[in-house]
Design an enzyme around this catalytic site. Sequence first.
Site, PDB file in Angstrom:
ATOM      1  CB  ILE A 130      -0.950   0.124   1.327  1.00 41.32           C
ATOM      2  CG1 ILE A 130      -1.819  -1.273   1.249  1.00 41.32           C
ATOM      3  CG2 ILE A 130      -1.674   1.338   1.384  1.00 41.32           C
ATOM      4  CD1 ILE A 130      -2.789  -1.466   2.501  1.00 41.32           C
ATOM      5  N   PRO A 131       1.276   1.861  -1.295  1.00 42.56           N
ATOM      6  CG  PRO A 131       0.934   2.485  -3.416  1.00 42.56           C
ATOM      7  CD  PRO A 131       0.390   1.691  -2.460  1.00 42.56           C
ATOM      8  CB  CYS A 132       1.649   5.190   2.671  1.00 40.96           C
ATOM      9  SG  CYS A 132       2.736   4.696   3.717  1.00 40.96           S
ATOM     10  CG  HIS A 133       6.577   4.265  -0.894  1.00 41.70           C
ATOM     11  ND1 HIS A 133       5.888   3.323  -0.773  1.00 41.70           N
ATOM     12  CD2 HIS A 133       7.036   4.629  -2.107  1.00 41.70           C
ATOM     13  CE1 HIS A 133       6.136   2.607  -1.803  1.00 41.70           C
ATOM     14  NE2 HIS A 133       6.590   3.333  -2.758  1.00 41.70           N
ATOM     15  NE  ARG A 134       4.180   3.755  -5.571  1.00 38.83           N
ATOM     16  CZ  ARG A 134       3.704   2.570  -6.230  1.00 38.83           C
ATOM     17  NH1 ARG A 134       2.518   2.660  -6.504  1.00 38.83           N
ATOM     18  NH2 ARG A 134       4.451   1.399  -6.374  1.00 38.83           N
TER      19      ARG A 134
END
Length: 167
Positions: A130-134
């Site tokens: 779940i790419p919250c780093h984006r």
Amino acid sequence: MRVELTELTRIYESPIGSMWITADEKGLTGLSFSRPEDIGQGYSSCMQSILDRTVGELAEYFADKRSFFDIPLHIIKGTPFQRRIWQVLRQDVNYGETISYVQEAILAGYPRACRAAANANHANPIAIIIPCHRVIAASGKIGGYGAGIEKKRFLLDLESGSENKNK
């Protein structure tokens, strides 16, 4: 007497540090840079298979050979709002792209909730997949990351420098 199996946890040594992977019979339940509070001790072949697939896909991701994860997720935590934010991250923010917290809130259908969206990112139970780093600040600055800015920068750099991935 039957023992109830809930979750199984494995530690994966990634290029940016140890990661704890947790799965239950239905799918991946957690991926974190810190040790979960409850480490599962049970075992099933289904849980083991999910952990094995996760390790394999993470290894491909860090080797710059994977841009999409297809591991089944079983999100057992989070409010309906948080789950909506996490859904936006999975469906609307592609590999190598970034969006702002404001854009994320708009995509989720809550245009005035950018702080709440940022808090939902912080509560994300399944890092990287779940790419919250984006998600970055509207100014273009990197913003925060629960695991540390250096890990977020590493992930963004990894994704921005690659093209034509498998999957």
